[in-house]
Design a protein around this motif. Structure first.
Motif, PDB file in Angstrom:
ATOM      1  N   UNK A   1     -64.021  13.089  49.835  1.00 21.42           N
ATOM      2  CA  UNK A   1     -64.223  13.047  48.395  1.00 21.42           C
ATOM      3  C   UNK A   1     -65.409  13.929  48.021  1.00 21.42           C
ATOM      4  N   UNK A   2     -65.175  14.862  47.102  1.00 23.62           N
ATOM      5  CA  UNK A   2     -66.239  15.762  46.669  1.00 23.62           C
ATOM      6  C   UNK A   2     -66.332  17.034  47.484  1.00 23.62           C
ATOM      7  N   UNK A   3     -65.452  17.216  48.471  1.00 24.60           N
ATOM      8  CA  UNK A   3     -65.531  18.393  49.334  1.00 24.60           C
ATOM      9  C   UNK A   3     -64.469  19.433  49.091  1.00 24.60           C
ATOM     10  N   UNK A   4     -63.882  19.450  47.911  1.00 25.34           N
ATOM     11  CA  UNK A   4     -62.795  20.393  47.651  1.00 25.34           C
ATOM     12  C   UNK A   4     -63.196  21.856  47.710  1.00 25.34           C
ATOM     13  N   UNK A   5     -64.340  22.271  47.158  1.00 23.36           N
ATOM     14  CA  UNK A   5     -64.652  23.705  47.244  1.00 23.36           C
ATOM     15  C   UNK A   5     -64.676  24.212  48.693  1.00 23.36           C
ATOM     16  N   UNK A   6     -65.274  23.444  49.578  1.00 26.72           N
ATOM     17  CA  UNK A   6     -65.339  23.878  50.981  1.00 26.72           C
ATOM     18  C   UNK A   6     -63.936  23.974  51.583  1.00 26.72           C
ATOM     19  N   UNK A   7     -63.118  22.928  51.387  1.00 23.48           N
ATOM     20  CA  UNK A   7     -61.761  22.937  51.939  1.00 23.48           C
ATOM     21  C   UNK A   7     -60.948  24.065  51.302  1.00 23.48           C
ATOM     22  N   UNK A   8     -61.098  24.256  50.000  1.00 22.98           N
ATOM     23  CA  UNK A   8     -60.365  25.309  49.303  1.00 22.98           C
ATOM     24  C   UNK A   8     -60.677  26.677  49.910  1.00 22.98           C
TER      25      UNK A   8
END
Length: 169
Positions: A47-54
């Motif tokens: 949760x909250x880590x979308x920019x990195x995964x993206x």
């Protein structure tokens, strides 16, 4: 991103608002964001880590070898062109004006389709028959019919025509 399965087959995804805004600003398309969410649904939730995964997936997309093209595109005159599914730069950042034009056109079509979908169910047959009637051809080659001269009229609520009469030739 927290993911849970409900009723055995419907994934439920929770995002922080800032992650949704990041994804939408990056892709500028709800369809693309939903496609991304389907793509990452099976991965470990952060949760909250979308920019990195993206950006990890965008880098993998940039290095991926393009797959086979649909031959129907080349038969219709399409040119082979491959781009990553997830761009590293925000969508439209190379030509914001062109991207905005495409968004405006898509939103206009969405409004047209929503208007058609809101017609009373009982009028669907009448509308379908009226819209499938061939439009008259232009009497002169390479000239479009005059405005108002090729619009099929739909019956109004009292059996009157909802379109203005055709202009004289």
């Amino acid at each position: 991103m927290a993911i849970a399965t409900q009723d055995g087959n419907t994934p439920v995804i929770a995002l922080l608002r800032r992650d949704w805004e990041f994804l939408f600003n990056q892709l500028r398309s709800t369809h693309a964001v939903v496609g991304y969410l389907h793509r990452v649904a099976a991965s470990a939730p952060v949760l909250g880590g979308e920019p990195e995964r993206y950006y990890e997936l965008a880098a993998a997309d940039a290095e991926a070898v393009p797959g086979a093209l649909d031959p129907s595109w080349t038969r219709r005159g399409g040119q082979p062109h491959s781009v990553p599914l997830l761009p590293a730069a925000p969508a439209g950042s190379d030509d914001d004006e062109a991207h905005t034009m495409v968004r405006i056109m898509l939103e206009a079509w969405q409004r047209v389709l929503a208007s058609l979908d809101s017609l009373p169910v009982g009028s669907a047959r009448t509308w379908a028959v009226s819209s499938s009637t061939p439009w008259p051809r232009s009497p002169r080659p390479n000239r479009a019919p005059r405005p108002g001269g090729c619009v099929p009229s739909l019956p109004g609520p009292t059996g009157t025509s909802s379109a203005s009469p055709s202009a004289p030739p």
